[in-house]
Design an enzyme around this catalytic site. Structure first.
Site, PDB file in Angstrom:
ATOM      1  N   LYS A  13       0.854  -1.172  -0.190  1.00 14.92           N
ATOM      2  CA  LYS A  13      -0.016  -0.016   0.041  1.00 14.92           C
ATOM      3  C   LYS A  13       0.830   1.337  -0.116  1.00 14.92           C
ATOM      4  O   LYS A  13       2.131   1.297   0.432  1.00 14.92           O
ATOM      5  CB  LYS A  13      -1.125   0.055   1.123  1.00 14.92           C
ATOM      6  N   PRO A 101       8.841  -4.331   0.071  1.00 12.21           N
ATOM      7  CA  PRO A 101      10.078  -4.015   1.113  1.00 12.21           C
ATOM      8  C   PRO A 101       9.700  -4.442   2.546  1.00 12.21           C
ATOM      9  O   PRO A 101       8.732  -3.968   2.849  1.00 12.21           O
ATOM     10  CB  PRO A 101      10.199  -2.513   0.849  1.00 12.21           C
ATOM     11  N   VAL A 102      10.696  -4.449   3.189  1.00 10.93           N
ATOM     12  CA  VAL A 102      10.634  -4.700   4.616  1.00 10.93           C
ATOM     13  C   VAL A 102      10.888  -3.543   5.499  1.00 10.93           C
ATOM     14  O   VAL A 102      11.715  -2.777   5.158  1.00 10.93           O
ATOM     15  CB  VAL A 102      11.582  -5.938   5.188  1.00 10.93           C
ATOM     16  N   GLY A 105       7.301   1.161   5.113  1.00 15.07           N
ATOM     17  CA  GLY A 105       6.140   1.803   5.182  1.00 15.07           C
ATOM     18  C   GLY A 105       4.940   1.524   4.109  1.00 15.07           C
ATOM     19  O   GLY A 105       4.320   2.220   3.694  1.00 15.07           O
ATOM     20  N   ALA A 107       3.495  -1.550   4.241  1.00 14.75           N
ATOM     21  CA  ALA A 107       2.560  -2.606   4.895  1.00 14.75           C
ATOM     22  C   ALA A 107       2.905  -4.310   4.480  1.00 14.75           C
ATOM     23  O   ALA A 107       2.191  -5.183   4.178  1.00 14.75           O
ATOM     24  CB  ALA A 107       1.154  -2.445   4.451  1.00 14.75           C
ATOM     25  N   ASP A 143      -2.456  -1.962   9.880  1.00 16.70           N
ATOM     26  CA  ASP A 143      -2.695  -1.868   8.365  1.00 16.70           C
ATOM     27  C   ASP A 143      -3.193  -3.186   7.662  1.00 16.70           C
ATOM     28  O   ASP A 143      -3.368  -3.326   6.573  1.00 16.70           O
ATOM     29  CB  ASP A 143      -1.322  -1.683   7.689  1.00 16.70           C
TER      30      ASP A 143
HETATM   31  O1  C5P Z   1      -0.700  -1.448  14.591  1.00 16.07           O
HETATM   32  P1  C5P Z   1       0.928  -1.614  14.437  1.00 16.07           P
HETATM   33  O2  C5P Z   1       1.483  -2.856  14.991  1.00 16.07           O
HETATM   34  O3  C5P Z   1       1.194  -1.386  12.971  1.00 16.07           O
HETATM   35  O4  C5P Z   1       1.458  -0.309  15.100  1.00 16.07           O
HETATM   36  C1  C5P Z   1       2.999  -0.177  15.331  1.00 16.07           C
HETATM   37  C2  C5P Z   1       3.177   0.922  16.350  1.00 16.07           C
HETATM   38  O5  C5P Z   1       2.999   2.031  15.730  1.00 16.07           O
HETATM   39  C3  C5P Z   1       2.416   1.208  17.437  1.00 16.07           C
HETATM   40  O6  C5P Z   1       2.658   0.387  18.372  1.00 16.07           O
HETATM   41  C4  C5P Z   1       2.467   2.493  17.870  1.00 16.07           C
HETATM   42  O7  C5P Z   1       3.758   2.893  18.316  1.00 16.07           O
HETATM   43  C5  C5P Z   1       2.568   2.964  16.318  1.00 16.07           C
HETATM   44  N1  C5P Z   1       1.349   3.569  15.872  1.00 16.07           N
HETATM   45  C6  C5P Z   1       0.630   4.549  16.295  1.00 16.07           C
HETATM   46  N2  C5P Z   1      -0.528   5.145  15.782  1.00 16.07           N
HETATM   47  C7  C5P Z   1      -1.284   4.346  15.113  1.00 16.07           C
HETATM   48  C8  C5P Z   1      -0.684   3.262  14.568  1.00 16.07           C
HETATM   49  C9  C5P Z   1       0.655   2.827  14.793  1.00 16.07           C
HETATM   50  O8  C5P Z   1       1.079   5.215  17.170  1.00 16.07           O
HETATM   51  N3  C5P Z   1      -2.619   4.607  14.501  1.00 16.07           N
END
Ligand code: C5P
Length: 306
Positions: A13, A101-102, A105, A107, A143
Site C-alpha cells: 500500500k 520491501p521490509v 512503510g 505494509a 494496516d
Molecule cells: O498497529 P501496528 O502494530 O502497525 O503499530 C505499530 C506501532 O506504531 C504502534 O505500537 C504505535 O507505536 C504506532 N502507531 C501509532 N498510531 C497508529 C498506528 C501505529 O502510534 N494509529
C-alpha cells in the site's frame, strides 16, 4: 496424509493521505488515512502439515532479508490467532514469497498477516465475511485490515477501521526504496517530539484528494498527497528530503514518504513517465533502488489451491 494448501496474493500500500491526530491512552494515534493498494505483491502459501510438525515458516523472495522467523513475524501471529479462534489444526506450513520491501512503510508484514487470514479462511472453508477477517486482522496490526480490503479506502481509528472509497482510473508510481528500514513506533515518537506543545485535533479526510480520486485526475491527486509522518521520517533520515527534491525536479506529479517510510512514492502520469523517473532517480546516486507499480489493485485474494 497428503498436504493441502492455498496461495493468497496480497498487495503493498501507499498512503495518499496520512493525517495523525492526538496520541491516545492506548499508545496509538488517532489517524485519518487514505490507502491505495499497489501492484507489488507478497504470495502467502498456507498448507496442512503432518501431525507433530507444528507451525513452520519459510521465507523467500527479493525482499526476504531480515524478516523474522519467530513469533514476532505478523504471519505467525495471525496463524496463531486463527488457530485459537477457530480451533484449527496446529500443524501448518506457511511460505512467504516476498516482493514488498521490509520496514518500508508499505505494509509488507501486514500483507503477510492478511494472506494468512484469507488463506486459512479458504483452506478450512470457514466462510468468514470480509468484516470478520478485517476485525481479526486489526488485532495483529493497524494496516492488516486494508491489506485484506485493497483498492482505495479510508482508514480511521488506528487506521484499521476501513471504508472502501470511490476512485476512477489507474495511477502509476515510481518507488524509491532505501536499503535500511525505519521503525514505525520510532517515527510516530519523532512526530510527537516535533509537535510537542502544539494542540492537535482529530484529522479529517481531505476533500481535494477525494475529489481528485473521484475524477481520476492524477495531476490533482499529486498536489493533494499529504503525510503528517513525513517530517518525522525525514528528521530521522535526512537523505529522504534529497530524494523527494530529485523526484519533484524530474517532473513527478507528487512525491510523498509512504506511511512511516523510508520508501518515497512518486506519482507519475504514465508507465513511460515512471521509467523516465526511475532512470533519473537511479542516476542521481541518492537512491539505492527504484521499483515501479500501479494502483489500485485488489486486496488479499486466493490465486491457487493445491
Ligand atoms: O498497529 P501496528 O502494530 O502497525 O503499530 C505499530 C506501532 O506504531 C504502534 O505500537 C504505535 O507505536 C504506532 N502507531 C501509532 N498510531 C497508529 C498506528 C501505529 O502510534 N494509529
Amino acid at each position: 496424509m497428503r498436504s493441502r494448501g492455498v496461495i493468497a496474493r496480497v498487495p503493498a500500500k501507499v498512503n495518499l493521505q496520512l493525517s495523525v491526530g492526538p496520541l491516545g491512552s492506548d499508545g496509538y494515534h488517532e489517524v485519518t488515512t487514505v490507502f491505495q493498494a499497489i501492484s507489488l505483491f507478497d504470495d502467502v502459501s498456507v498448507a496442512t502439515a503432518a501431525i507433530g510438525n507444528g507451525l513452520t515458516i519459510d521465507i523467500s523472495g527479493q525482499t526476504s532479508m531480515g524478516v523474522p522467523v519467530d513469533s514476532s513475524n505478523l504471519a505467525i501471529m495471525a496463524a496463531e490467532l486463527m488457530i485459537k479462534n477457530y480451533d484449527l489444526p496446529k500443524d501448518l506450513a506457511i511460505k512467504l514469497k516476498k516482493e514488498i520491501p521490509v520496514a518500508g512503510g508499505m505494509a509488507g508484514g501486514s500483507a503477510d498477516a492478511a494472506g494468512v487470514i484469507v488463506g486459512l479462511d479458504s483452506l478450512f472453508e470457514l466462510g468468514l465475511s470480509r468484516d470478520e477477517m478485517e476485525s481479526i486482522g486489526s488485532q495483529i496490526g493497524s494496516d492488516v485490515p486494508f491489506s485484506i480490503c485493497g483498492g482505495v479506502a479510508i482508514g480511521t481509528g488506528r487506521g484499521d477501521q476501513i471504508t472502501p472509497a470511490l476512485a476512477k482510473g489507474t495511477y502509476f508510481w515510481a518507488l524509491a526504496l532505501s536499503g535500511q528500514g525505519l521503525s514505525t513506533p520510532a517515527v510516530y515518537q519523532e512526530c510527537d517530539r516535533l509537535r510537542e506543545g502544539l494542540s492537535i485535533s482529530t484529522p479529517q479526510v481531505s476533500e481535494s484528494l477525494m475529489q481528485a480520486l473521484r475524477a481520476g485526475d492524477a495531476k490533482a491527486l499529486g498536489k493533494s498527497l499529504t503525510n503528517d509522518l513525513q517530517s518525522a521520517a525525514c528528521s530521522l533520515r535526512p537523505a529522504l528530503r534529497l530524494i523527494l527534491d530529485v523526484g519533484v525536479d524530474y517532473g513527478a506529479l507528487g512525491g510523498i514518504v509512504s506511511g512511516s517510510g523510508p520508501t518515497v512514492a512518486f506519482l507519475v502520469s504514465s508507465e513511460e513517465h515512471a521509467m523516465d523517473l526511475t532512470v533519473a532517480l537511479s542516476a542521481s546516486g541518492v537512491v539505492s533502488s527504484v521499483v515501479r507499480a500501479s494502483g489500485p489493485v485488489s486486496g488479499a485474494r486466493i490465486i491457487e489451491s493445491f
